[in-house]
Design a protein around this motif. Structure first.
Motif, short mmCIF file in Angstrom:
data_model
loop_
_atom_site.label_atom_id
_atom_site.label_comp_id
_atom_site.label_asym_id
_atom_site.label_seq_id
_atom_site.Cartn_x
_atom_site.Cartn_y
_atom_site.Cartn_z
N SER A 65 -4.38 -9.24 1.56
CA SER A 65 -3.36 -8.30 2.01
C SER A 65 -3.83 -6.86 1.85
CB SER A 65 -2.06 -8.50 1.22
OG SER A 65 -2.22 -8.06 -0.11
N LEU A 66 -3.14 -5.99 2.54
CA LEU A 66 -3.40 -4.56 2.46
C LEU A 66 -2.08 -3.84 2.62
CD1 LEU A 66 -5.46 -2.03 2.89
CD2 LEU A 66 -4.83 -2.35 5.28
N SER A 67 -1.83 -2.88 1.77
CA SER A 67 -0.71 -1.96 1.93
C SER A 67 -1.20 -0.62 1.43
CB SER A 67 0.52 -2.41 1.14
OG SER A 67 1.60 -1.51 1.37
N GLU A 68 -1.35 0.34 2.37
CA GLU A 68 -1.86 1.65 1.96
C GLU A 68 -1.22 2.74 2.80
OE1 GLU A 68 -6.10 1.49 2.57
OE2 GLU A 68 -5.92 1.76 4.72
N TYR A 69 -0.94 3.85 2.12
CA TYR A 69 -0.44 5.03 2.80
C TYR A 69 -1.50 6.11 2.69
CZ TYR A 69 2.31 9.00 4.24
OH TYR A 69 2.75 10.12 4.92
N ASP A 70 -1.91 6.65 3.81
CA ASP A 70 -2.91 7.71 3.86
C ASP A 70 -2.18 9.05 3.99
OD1 ASP A 70 -4.82 9.64 4.65
OD2 ASP A 70 -6.05 8.11 5.63
N GLU A 71 -2.16 9.82 2.91
CA GLU A 71 -1.44 11.10 2.92
C GLU A 71 -2.04 12.08 3.93
OE1 GLU A 71 -0.67 12.86 -0.90
OE2 GLU A 71 -0.31 10.89 -1.79
N LYS A 72 -3.33 12.02 4.15
CA LYS A 72 -3.98 12.94 5.07
C LYS A 72 -3.52 12.71 6.52
CE LYS A 72 -8.40 13.66 4.52
NZ LYS A 72 -9.87 13.55 4.60
N THR A 73 -3.46 11.45 6.93
CA THR A 73 -3.07 11.14 8.32
C THR A 73 -1.58 10.83 8.46
OG1 THR A 73 -3.54 8.77 8.04
CG2 THR A 73 -5.35 10.18 8.83
N GLY A 74 -0.89 10.57 7.34
CA GLY A 74 0.52 10.22 7.39
C GLY A 74 0.76 8.84 7.98
N VAL A 75 -0.16 7.92 7.70
CA VAL A 75 -0.07 6.58 8.28
C VAL A 75 0.03 5.54 7.16
CG1 VAL A 75 -1.32 4.81 9.59
CG2 VAL A 75 -1.29 7.18 10.39
N TRP A 76 1.03 4.66 7.28
CA TRP A 76 1.14 3.50 6.40
C TRP A 76 0.66 2.29 7.18
CZ3 TRP A 76 6.02 0.14 5.69
CH2 TRP A 76 5.75 -0.89 4.79
N ARG A 77 -0.27 1.57 6.59
CA ARG A 77 -0.77 0.31 7.16
C ARG A 77 -0.43 -0.82 6.20
NH1 ARG A 77 -4.67 3.89 9.05
NH2 ARG A 77 -5.03 3.65 11.27
N PHE A 78 0.01 -1.91 6.78
CA PHE A 78 0.32 -3.11 6.01
C PHE A 78 -0.25 -4.29 6.78
CE2 PHE A 78 3.27 -6.69 5.16
CZ PHE A 78 3.05 -6.82 3.81
N ALA A 79 -0.93 -5.19 6.09
CA ALA A 79 -1.54 -6.34 6.76
C ALA A 79 -1.53 -7.55 5.83
CB ALA A 79 -2.96 -6.03 7.18
N LEU A 80 -1.35 -8.71 6.45
CA LEU A 80 -1.46 -9.99 5.76
C LEU A 80 -2.39 -10.87 6.58
CD1 LEU A 80 2.32 -10.61 4.95
CD2 LEU A 80 0.54 -9.96 3.32
N LEU A 81 -3.49 -11.26 6.00
CA LEU A 81 -4.46 -12.08 6.70
C LEU A 81 -3.87 -13.43 7.07
CD1 LEU A 81 -7.36 -12.30 7.77
CD2 LEU A 81 -8.02 -13.13 5.50
N GLN A 82 -3.18 -14.06 6.12
CA GLN A 82 -2.50 -15.33 6.39
C GLN A 82 -1.01 -15.12 6.13
OE1 GLN A 82 -4.21 -19.09 5.35
NE2 GLN A 82 -6.17 -18.13 4.88
N PHE A 83 -0.30 -14.86 7.19
CA PHE A 83 1.12 -14.50 7.12
C PHE A 83 1.99 -15.75 7.12
CE2 PHE A 83 4.77 -12.94 9.95
CZ PHE A 83 5.57 -12.66 8.88
N SER A 84 2.12 -16.42 8.26
CA SER A 84 2.95 -17.62 8.35
C SER A 84 2.68 -18.34 9.65
CB SER A 84 4.44 -17.25 8.29
OG SER A 84 5.24 -18.41 8.37
N GLU A 85 2.96 -19.64 9.65
CA GLU A 85 2.91 -20.42 10.88
C GLU A 85 4.33 -20.76 11.33
OE1 GLU A 85 3.41 -23.22 7.60
OE2 GLU A 85 1.99 -21.60 7.90
N ASN A 86 5.31 -20.30 10.59
CA ASN A 86 6.71 -20.66 10.80
C ASN A 86 7.47 -19.47 11.41
OD1 ASN A 86 9.58 -20.78 10.00
ND2 ASN A 86 8.98 -22.74 9.09
N TYR A 87 7.94 -19.62 12.64
CA TYR A 87 8.66 -18.54 13.31
C TYR A 87 9.92 -18.13 12.56
CZ TYR A 87 5.72 -18.51 17.47
OH TYR A 87 4.66 -18.36 18.32
N GLY A 88 10.64 -19.09 12.01
CA GLY A 88 11.83 -18.76 11.24
C GLY A 88 11.49 -17.93 10.01
#
Length: 183
Positions: free
Chosen positions: A88-111
């Protein structure tokens, strides 16, 4: 881990393999602090879940039910998105004002996807209107296609497909997560 309990409790409709999630939102540092301290948005605040389900082929009934709309068991969004987890990744870059969040293996379940998409969708009013902010759920590892693409510029809405630049951005972040998980 909060998500493991949510996913285990829900077992309705599934894709074939776990998809990945990539989220990017441009916002000020003060907005980021507000968002992280806020109570996670709830799925019931959005009325387009069934329309999204109807656009996908999935196992099971393909109907959004009350279990799919249950809120996340978290007090703040930072409890969901913050912290370091494997893949996973969760980072806020103060210089660019961008928050990125990522999960490599999130889910296979739509619900179960709804339970994470809803809190992230609730961030849309904080995303700069001209920022090209977006969220993409897709089969990065397995190559089975896209599950959801949402634009997040002031409001959250499902859209057709990411731009080539957005996909390249998501691929680059997920590639780094995959490389780190293999090493």
């Amino acid at each position: 881990m909060v998500m493991a309990g949510v996913w285990a409790a829900m077992g309705q409709v599934q894709a074939s393999e776990p998809s990945s999630l990539y989220f990017r939102c441009s916002m000020t540092k003060a907005q980021y602090a507000t968002v992280m301290a806020a109570r996670p948005g709830e799925a019931a605040a959005f009325t387009d879940w069934q329309q999204w389900f109807d656009s996908k082929q999935m196992y099971g009934g393909g109907k959004v039910d009350t279990d799919d709309l249950r809120p996340m068991p978290a007090e703040t969004l930072s409890q969901i998105a913050g912290g370091s987890r494997y893949g996973s990744l969760s980072e806020y870059d103060e210089k660019t004002g961008v928050w990125r969040f990522a999960l490599l293996q999130f889910s296979e379940n739509y619900g179960a996807m709804i339970s994470m998409l809803a809190p992230l969708r609730s961030v849309a009013p904080y995303c700069a209107a001209d920022s090209d902010s977006f969220m993409l759920v897709y089969s990065y590892i397995w190559g089975d296609g896209d599950n959801a693409y949402l634009t997040l510029n002031g409001r959250s809405q499902f859209a057709q497909a990411p731009t080539p630049a957005q996909r390249k951005e998501a691929d680059a972040v997920l590639a780094k997560l995959l490389e780190a998980s293999e090493g």
